[in-house]
Design an enzyme around this catalytic site. Sequence first.
Site, mmCIF file in Angstrom:
data_model
loop_
_atom_site.group_PDB
_atom_site.id
_atom_site.type_symbol
_atom_site.label_atom_id
_atom_site.label_comp_id
_atom_site.label_asym_id
_atom_site.label_seq_id
_atom_site.Cartn_x
_atom_site.Cartn_y
_atom_site.Cartn_z
ATOM 1 N N LYS A 194 -0.704 4.990 4.492
ATOM 2 C CA LYS A 194 -1.638 4.062 5.157
ATOM 3 C C LYS A 194 -1.244 3.893 6.612
ATOM 4 O O LYS A 194 -0.075 3.703 6.941
ATOM 5 C CB LYS A 194 -1.657 2.711 4.430
ATOM 6 N N HIS B 14 0.837 -1.203 0.000
ATOM 7 C CA HIS B 14 0.000 0.000 0.000
ATOM 8 C C HIS B 14 0.872 1.253 0.000
ATOM 9 O O HIS B 14 2.066 1.189 0.280
ATOM 10 C CB HIS B 14 -0.924 0.028 1.225
HETATM 11 P P1 NAD Z 1 -7.794 9.652 4.840
HETATM 12 O O1 NAD Z 1 -6.958 9.850 6.054
HETATM 13 O O2 NAD Z 1 -7.350 10.296 3.553
HETATM 14 O O3 NAD Z 1 -9.286 10.165 5.124
HETATM 15 C C1 NAD Z 1 -9.957 10.039 6.343
HETATM 16 C C2 NAD Z 1 -10.746 11.301 6.543
HETATM 17 O O4 NAD Z 1 -11.565 11.171 7.699
HETATM 18 C C3 NAD Z 1 -9.846 12.521 6.777
HETATM 19 O O5 NAD Z 1 -10.165 13.543 5.837
HETATM 20 C C4 NAD Z 1 -10.203 12.944 8.194
HETATM 21 O O6 NAD Z 1 -10.102 14.354 8.405
HETATM 22 C C5 NAD Z 1 -11.635 12.447 8.294
HETATM 23 N N1 NAD Z 1 -12.136 12.397 9.661
HETATM 24 C C6 NAD Z 1 -11.433 12.181 10.811
HETATM 25 N N2 NAD Z 1 -12.243 12.286 11.882
HETATM 26 C C7 NAD Z 1 -13.486 12.560 11.401
HETATM 27 C C8 NAD Z 1 -14.755 12.787 12.015
HETATM 28 N N3 NAD Z 1 -14.897 12.729 13.351
HETATM 29 N N4 NAD Z 1 -15.818 13.038 11.236
HETATM 30 C C9 NAD Z 1 -15.681 13.093 9.880
HETATM 31 N N5 NAD Z 1 -14.501 12.899 9.231
HETATM 32 C C10 NAD Z 1 -13.420 12.625 9.988
HETATM 33 O O7 NAD Z 1 -7.975 8.091 4.669
HETATM 34 P P2 NAD Z 1 -8.510 7.302 3.383
HETATM 35 O O8 NAD Z 1 -7.361 6.836 2.558
HETATM 36 O O9 NAD Z 1 -9.613 8.075 2.724
HETATM 37 O O10 NAD Z 1 -9.081 5.999 4.075
HETATM 38 C C11 NAD Z 1 -10.075 6.065 5.073
HETATM 39 C C12 NAD Z 1 -10.354 4.671 5.596
HETATM 40 O O11 NAD Z 1 -10.921 3.869 4.559
HETATM 41 C C13 NAD Z 1 -9.093 3.923 6.058
HETATM 42 O O12 NAD Z 1 -9.401 3.135 7.178
HETATM 43 C C14 NAD Z 1 -8.761 3.043 4.862
HETATM 44 O O13 NAD Z 1 -7.997 1.918 5.196
HETATM 45 C C15 NAD Z 1 -10.158 2.679 4.426
HETATM 46 N N6 NAD Z 1 -10.300 2.215 3.043
HETATM 47 C C16 NAD Z 1 -11.221 1.239 2.848
HETATM 48 C C17 NAD Z 1 -11.496 0.784 1.575
HETATM 49 C C18 NAD Z 1 -12.592 -0.240 1.397
HETATM 50 O O14 NAD Z 1 -12.866 -0.652 0.253
HETATM 51 N N7 NAD Z 1 -13.251 -0.676 2.470
HETATM 52 C C19 NAD Z 1 -10.805 1.299 0.486
HETATM 53 C C20 NAD Z 1 -9.864 2.303 0.700
HETATM 54 C C21 NAD Z 1 -9.634 2.772 1.994
#
Ligand code: NAD
Length: 267
Positions: free
Chosen positions: A159, A155
């Site tokens: 991450k 990744h």
């Molecule tokens: P990222 O850090 O870019 O985004 C997370 C966002 O959440 C940030 O903008 C942050 O400010 C926001 N956030 C934090 N606290 C918050 C709150 N209380 N209320 C609202 N927003 C809040 O991360 P990302 O790459 O977008 O990934 C997010 C999650 O999704 C991770 O856990 C990642 O592993 C997961 N993910 C899952 C899949 C899937 O298919 N299930 C795919 C990609 C990523």
Amino acid sequence: MLNIAVTGAAGRMGGFLIKAVTEAEGLSLAAAVERDGHAMIGQDAGLAAGCGELGVAISADLEQALAGADILIDFTFPEVTLANAAICEKLGKKMVIGSTGFTPQQRDELERLTPGIAVLLAPNMSVGVNACFKLLKEAAQILGDGFDVEIVELHHNKKKDAPSGTAVRMGEVVAAALGRDYNQVANYHREGMCGERSHDEIGMQTVRGGDIVGEHTVYFIGMGERIEITHRAMSREMFSRGAARACQWLAGKSAGMYDMQDVLGLR
Ligand code: NAD
């Protein structure tokens, strides 16, 4: 029309999720939420996502945002997701959760917090990865105990959790098919004179760097032959399209925990 709220709206996945909601049949973006104090609060969610003005401002008030929503899509962090789950339960709103990195205790906590709502939790929303889960189960059943299993995931360098939720789920699927307990057989660390590989263990290796969206390979290694099942994600779009599909599927479901295997009819 199903009204959708998205948390983590300004995150790496947030923009893709907003775009996917606007493109999916029967879905409409009702609200976009970020953490209190985020620089994007007040901005138009569509403009922030690069898909044109939507007239939905990014806010920090989840309760208010959920007033006009049927389903919350949450791709944030386990701690944030748990807090959001308690609010969804209170307001009777369904959830599609993509956050990864839940400990077994946090996973239990999520179920405990949401007895009255339908929750879809999937560490990977891509159709391809979920097809891989099915293929892995079959491969493990066919190959049995004669093959050593190792899982390697790659990744991007931002991450936060390791190994990925997808890699863990792949390990769980293979372990279950082989009649093993994943938590007992997962081996996350080899260093120094660590001895020979034990027969039952499933090695879990992690690579981090650059902008890799996500790659997973499960190796079934036998004597004189090797099978590799690999999934490569080339863009984040298919995760968000999967989340939109999950919303469409979840709309008619009653309280309970579901995953993408249910959505795709792969159980
Ligand atoms: P990222 O850090 O870019 O985004 C997370 C966002 O959440 C940030 O903008 C942050 O400010 C926001 N956030 C934090 N606290 C918050 C709150 N209380 N209320 C609202 N927003 C809040 O991360 P990302 O790459 O977008 O990934 C997010 C999650 O999704 C991770 O856990 C990642 O592993 C997961 N993910 C899952 C899949 C899937 O298919 N299930 C795919 C990609 C990523």
